[in-house]
Design a protein around this motif. Sequence first.
Motif, short mmCIF file in Angstrom:
data_model
loop_
_atom_site.label_atom_id
_atom_site.label_comp_id
_atom_site.label_asym_id
_atom_site.label_seq_id
_atom_site.Cartn_x
_atom_site.Cartn_y
_atom_site.Cartn_z
N ALA A 1 -10.66 1.47 27.10
CA ALA A 1 -11.54 2.60 26.80
C ALA A 1 -11.29 3.11 25.38
N LEU A 2 -10.02 3.21 24.99
CA LEU A 2 -9.70 3.70 23.64
C LEU A 2 -10.08 2.68 22.58
N THR A 3 -9.91 1.40 22.88
CA THR A 3 -10.31 0.36 21.93
C THR A 3 -11.82 0.38 21.72
N LEU A 4 -12.58 0.54 22.80
CA LEU A 4 -14.04 0.63 22.68
C LEU A 4 -14.45 1.86 21.89
N ALA A 5 -13.78 2.99 22.16
CA ALA A 5 -14.10 4.20 21.40
C ALA A 5 -13.84 4.00 19.91
N GLU A 6 -12.74 3.34 19.60
CA GLU A 6 -12.41 3.09 18.20
C GLU A 6 -13.47 2.21 17.54
N GLU A 7 -13.96 1.22 18.28
CA GLU A 7 -15.01 0.35 17.75
C GLU A 7 -16.28 1.13 17.46
N VAL A 8 -16.60 2.07 18.35
CA VAL A 8 -17.81 2.88 18.16
C VAL A 8 -17.68 3.72 16.90
N SER B 1 0.84 -1.19 0.00
CA SER B 1 0.00 0.00 0.00
C SER B 1 0.88 1.24 0.00
N ALA B 2 0.36 2.29 -0.59
CA ALA B 2 1.12 3.54 -0.63
C ALA B 2 1.29 4.11 0.76
N THR B 3 0.28 3.96 1.60
CA THR B 3 0.36 4.44 2.97
C THR B 3 0.02 3.31 3.92
N PRO B 4 0.81 3.11 4.97
CA PRO B 4 0.53 2.03 5.91
C PRO B 4 -0.74 2.33 6.68
N PRO B 5 -1.44 1.28 7.17
CA PRO B 5 -2.65 1.52 7.95
C PRO B 5 -2.31 2.26 9.24
N PRO B 6 -3.23 3.08 9.73
CA PRO B 6 -2.94 3.84 10.95
C PRO B 6 -2.76 2.92 12.15
N SER B 7 -1.93 3.38 13.09
CA SER B 7 -1.74 2.63 14.33
C SER B 7 -3.02 2.65 15.15
N PRO B 8 -3.20 1.67 16.05
CA PRO B 8 -4.38 1.71 16.93
C PRO B 8 -4.42 3.01 17.72
N LEU B 9 -5.63 3.42 18.07
CA LEU B 9 -5.82 4.68 18.77
C LEU B 9 -5.01 4.73 20.07
N ALA B 10 -4.96 3.61 20.80
CA ALA B 10 -4.22 3.58 22.06
C ALA B 10 -2.75 3.87 21.84
N GLU B 11 -2.18 3.40 20.73
CA GLU B 11 -0.78 3.66 20.45
C GLU B 11 -0.56 5.11 20.04
N ARG B 12 -1.48 5.68 19.25
CA ARG B 12 -1.34 7.07 18.82
C ARG B 12 -1.48 8.04 19.99
N LEU B 13 -2.22 7.64 21.02
CA LEU B 13 -2.43 8.50 22.17
C LEU B 13 -1.47 8.20 23.33
N ARG B 14 -0.49 7.33 23.09
CA ARG B 14 0.44 7.00 24.16
C ARG B 14 1.16 8.27 24.61
N PRO B 15 1.17 8.56 25.92
CA PRO B 15 1.77 9.82 26.40
C PRO B 15 3.23 9.98 25.97
N LYS B 16 3.59 11.24 25.71
CA LYS B 16 4.97 11.57 25.31
C LYS B 16 5.79 12.05 26.50
N SER B 17 5.13 12.31 27.61
CA SER B 17 5.84 12.75 28.83
C SER B 17 5.06 12.25 30.04
N VAL C 1 -10.79 9.71 26.88
CA VAL C 1 -11.72 9.69 25.74
C VAL C 1 -11.77 11.09 25.10
N GLY C 2 -11.74 12.12 25.93
CA GLY C 2 -11.72 13.49 25.39
C GLY C 2 -10.49 13.74 24.54
N ARG C 3 -9.33 13.25 24.97
CA ARG C 3 -8.11 13.38 24.16
C ARG C 3 -8.26 12.66 22.84
N ALA C 4 -8.91 11.49 22.86
CA ALA C 4 -9.13 10.74 21.63
C ALA C 4 -10.03 11.52 20.66
N GLU C 5 -11.06 12.15 21.20
CA GLU C 5 -11.96 12.94 20.34
C GLU C 5 -11.23 14.10 19.69
#
Length: 436
Positions: free
Chosen positions: A208-215, A10-26, A176-180
């Motif tokens: 919680a993030l996995t459930l939000a992604e499913e919704v 694929s030209a672009t890889p599939p996005p990472s799971p939401l939980a991974e994208r929201l993993r804290p940086k600090s 969940v708010g951060r995910a939104e």
Amino acid sequence: MSLFDEAPPSATPPPSPLAERLRPKSLDEVSGQEHLTGPDGALTRLLQAPTLGSMIFWGPPGSGKTTVARLIGALRPDTFVQVSAIHSGVAELKKIFDAARARRGQGRGTLLFVDEIHRFNRAQQDSFLPVMEDGAVTLIGATTENPSFELNAALLSRARVLVFKALDAEALEALVGRAERLVGKPLPLEGDARAALIGMADGDGRAALTLAEEVWRAARPGETLDARRLADVVQRRAPLYDKGQDGHYNLISALHKCVRGSDPDAALYYLARMFDAGENPLFIARRVVRMASEDIGLADPQALVVANAAKDAYDFLGSPEGELAIAEAVVYVATAPKSNAVYKAWAAAQALARSHGSLTPPKTILNAPTKLMKREGYGADYHYDHDAPDAFSGQNYWPEALGRRTVYQPVERGFEREIRKRLDWWAKLRGERGGG
């Protein structure tokens, strides 16, 4: 192209799971662990020290243990190495330890993060001790199980245990708010459904993030789900409960203490939690029998009868009908008068028996089946209690070397109040009739 041919890249890889994208940086982005990562948190203070000691992170799934370990690795000058006890064995550990010793010889440290460390057996856990002692490795172990039970004492003595908490509703809502904000649209949920999603996460941020992604995936354009539709869409995540580990022991402990504390409402709540999670009902029934013996005893002799009857009723009816009989027994023992007098008396009697050896009972109460034993005084002067006034002879039955002891002290509650009266009466008669 057959089913087994590789698809073109694929030209672009599939996005990472939401939980991974929201993993804290600090560390200050970590949710729900302010007691550790806040300005005055235990972990914050440890990281401000010039050196870092080994640590064990203990907490439920999705509470941030792996994230925090990785953040520490990014903050320290040491080489960060991560392994999982599920996939690693002695051979891989030996390579890691050899490399860590080589780094140490070059003046560099190794920060080793071991996920699911409780899955290593005792011998594997012991292998960490030499490299922790010589400073080649600073260990961070993560476990969902109680370290007191699952980790070697020697390992625990060389590491500080930091307890991670299940995320509360406020922390999950913030997540969940951060995910939104990241996704750029609100969750298509009504108010009750949003609260239900938080409850389904059961303190697990990743869940919680996995459930939000499913919704977001499942909701049709313009659709807003209520709580019932949410449950249908996500098929409700099972309660966090491991029948062989902490969840099992925590809930049965809670149930027992609610019964002891005479709170039938809380007792029924924890009973329902255990049934809902698939606990073996006969395990619960056996524990209720124990409650009847340990915490009620003779304050209400019927408690043991009711508890055993509940077990028999479940054997006869099975689930779900038989569960009601266990619930009835739980309410009965929770509302019964309480006494641990027999429990304490039994412990005292056992201690006496162990500490005073094989003392011979008074010859008065020993049988004399032979002439020799009769000549030795076995059974001499024994008074048959049914022939005595009040059917009570008042004789002494204790070994002479031990003297009379009192181990059973009934309480002034329930039926034991009547037992107390009888014992006081017999004590009075015993004194009058010379039995001590």
